[in-house]
Design a protein around this motif. Sequence first.
Motif, short mmCIF file in Angstrom:
data_model
loop_
_atom_site.label_atom_id
_atom_site.label_comp_id
_atom_site.label_asym_id
_atom_site.label_seq_id
_atom_site.Cartn_x
_atom_site.Cartn_y
_atom_site.Cartn_z
N PRO A 59 0.84 -1.20 0.00
CA PRO A 59 0.00 0.00 0.00
C PRO A 59 0.87 1.25 0.00
N PRO A 60 0.31 2.37 -0.41
CA PRO A 60 1.06 3.62 -0.28
C PRO A 60 1.27 3.96 1.20
N ARG A 61 2.35 4.66 1.49
CA ARG A 61 2.60 5.07 2.88
C ARG A 61 1.58 6.13 3.29
N PRO A 62 1.00 5.97 4.46
CA PRO A 62 0.04 6.99 4.90
C PRO A 62 0.75 8.26 5.32
N ASP A 63 0.11 9.38 5.11
CA ASP A 63 0.68 10.64 5.58
C ASP A 63 0.27 10.85 7.05
N PRO A 64 0.87 11.82 7.73
CA PRO A 64 0.56 12.01 9.17
C PRO A 64 -0.92 12.21 9.47
N ALA A 65 -1.63 12.89 8.58
CA ALA A 65 -3.07 13.10 8.82
C ALA A 65 -3.83 11.78 8.73
N GLU A 66 -3.46 10.93 7.79
CA GLU A 66 -4.11 9.62 7.66
C GLU A 66 -3.81 8.74 8.88
N VAL A 67 -2.58 8.81 9.39
CA VAL A 67 -2.22 8.04 10.58
C VAL A 67 -3.06 8.53 11.77
N ALA A 68 -3.13 9.84 11.96
CA ALA A 68 -3.90 10.39 13.09
C ALA A 68 -5.38 10.02 12.99
N ALA A 69 -5.90 9.96 11.76
CA ALA A 69 -7.32 9.66 11.56
C ALA A 69 -7.64 8.19 11.78
N ALA A 70 -6.62 7.34 11.96
CA ALA A 70 -6.85 5.90 12.12
C ALA A 70 -7.24 5.51 13.54
N ASP A 71 -7.28 6.46 14.45
CA ASP A 71 -7.64 6.16 15.84
C ASP A 71 -9.00 5.47 15.88
N GLY A 72 -9.03 4.28 16.49
CA GLY A 72 -10.27 3.54 16.63
C GLY A 72 -10.59 2.59 15.50
N ARG A 73 -9.84 2.64 14.40
CA ARG A 73 -10.09 1.71 13.29
C ARG A 73 -9.73 0.29 13.69
N THR A 74 -10.24 -0.65 12.93
CA THR A 74 -9.93 -2.06 13.16
C THR A 74 -9.29 -2.66 11.90
N ILE A 75 -8.62 -3.78 12.09
CA ILE A 75 -7.98 -4.50 11.00
C ILE A 75 -8.54 -5.92 11.00
N PRO A 76 -8.88 -6.46 9.84
CA PRO A 76 -9.39 -7.84 9.84
C PRO A 76 -8.33 -8.84 10.33
N ASP A 77 -8.81 -9.87 10.99
CA ASP A 77 -7.92 -10.96 11.39
C ASP A 77 -7.41 -11.67 10.15
N TRP A 78 -6.20 -12.20 10.25
CA TRP A 78 -5.65 -13.06 9.21
C TRP A 78 -5.64 -14.47 9.80
N VAL A 79 -6.69 -15.21 9.55
CA VAL A 79 -6.87 -16.53 10.14
C VAL A 79 -7.39 -17.51 9.10
N ARG A 80 -7.21 -18.76 9.40
CA ARG A 80 -7.78 -19.87 8.63
C ARG A 80 -7.75 -21.08 9.53
N PRO A 81 -8.47 -22.14 9.20
CA PRO A 81 -8.39 -23.35 10.01
C PRO A 81 -6.99 -23.96 9.95
N ASP A 82 -6.64 -24.72 10.97
CA ASP A 82 -5.43 -25.52 11.02
C ASP A 82 -4.14 -24.69 11.01
N LEU A 83 -4.16 -23.57 11.73
CA LEU A 83 -2.93 -22.79 11.87
C LEU A 83 -1.98 -23.49 12.84
N ARG A 84 -0.69 -23.38 12.57
CA ARG A 84 0.30 -23.83 13.54
C ARG A 84 0.34 -22.86 14.70
N VAL A 85 0.37 -21.54 14.38
CA VAL A 85 0.43 -20.51 15.41
C VAL A 85 -0.47 -19.35 15.00
N LEU A 86 -1.27 -18.90 15.94
CA LEU A 86 -2.03 -17.66 15.80
C LEU A 86 -1.33 -16.63 16.67
N PHE A 87 -0.66 -15.66 16.05
CA PHE A 87 0.01 -14.59 16.78
C PHE A 87 -1.02 -13.53 17.15
#
Length: 196
Positions: free
Chosen positions: A9-37
């Motif tokens: 992705p493009p690098r976010p600028d400082p305003a975009e970083v500040a505006a990310a407060d409270g956002r969520t990111i989808p989990d990266w999961v699938r069945p049969d993981l060795r490790v869920l970090f």
Amino acid sequence: MDAARGDRPPRPDPAEVAAADGRTIPDWVRPDLRVLFVGLNPGLYSGATGLHFARPGNRFWPALHLSGFTDRRLEPWEHEALLARRLGITNLVARASARAAELSREELVAGGRTLTEKADRWRPAWVAVLGITGYRAAFDDPRTTVGPQDRRLGPSRVWVLPNPSGLNAHYTLPRLAEEFARLREAAERDRPDESE
């Protein structure tokens, strides 16, 4: 570019970083993981990019590689390559914040319950929480140390790793990679026929 597809992705600028407060990111999961970090929560840079451990200087990706979990250093946008190695990522608390210290104890306890539900659903062999302080709060276990835990989350064994943030001065990158390698070795012993 679409970070969800694995493009850089493009690098976010400082305003975009500040505006990310409270956002969520989808989990990266699938069945049969060795490790869920399990991160404590996304930082604002990660919230702005939609990628886990995205801030330049975060040591998760280098430690993952140096520990032998991956044959090369993956980048934060390569989640499909991570999942192909049967490794996944989620967070104790979903909302992005400038610092993990902004999280309340109640949020961490609720995150522990949610993590248990995720372990029941996805059934990873190991759940690895990245941050001893967050783990202690989430599971009311003030004596926890880094390493394997007696507790299970659903069917999953639990390991506590140091927080890979560059702010964690207690652990250099080589020492952090050693702790990740201890987990990798345990995961390979548990399922030697399925190790990478």
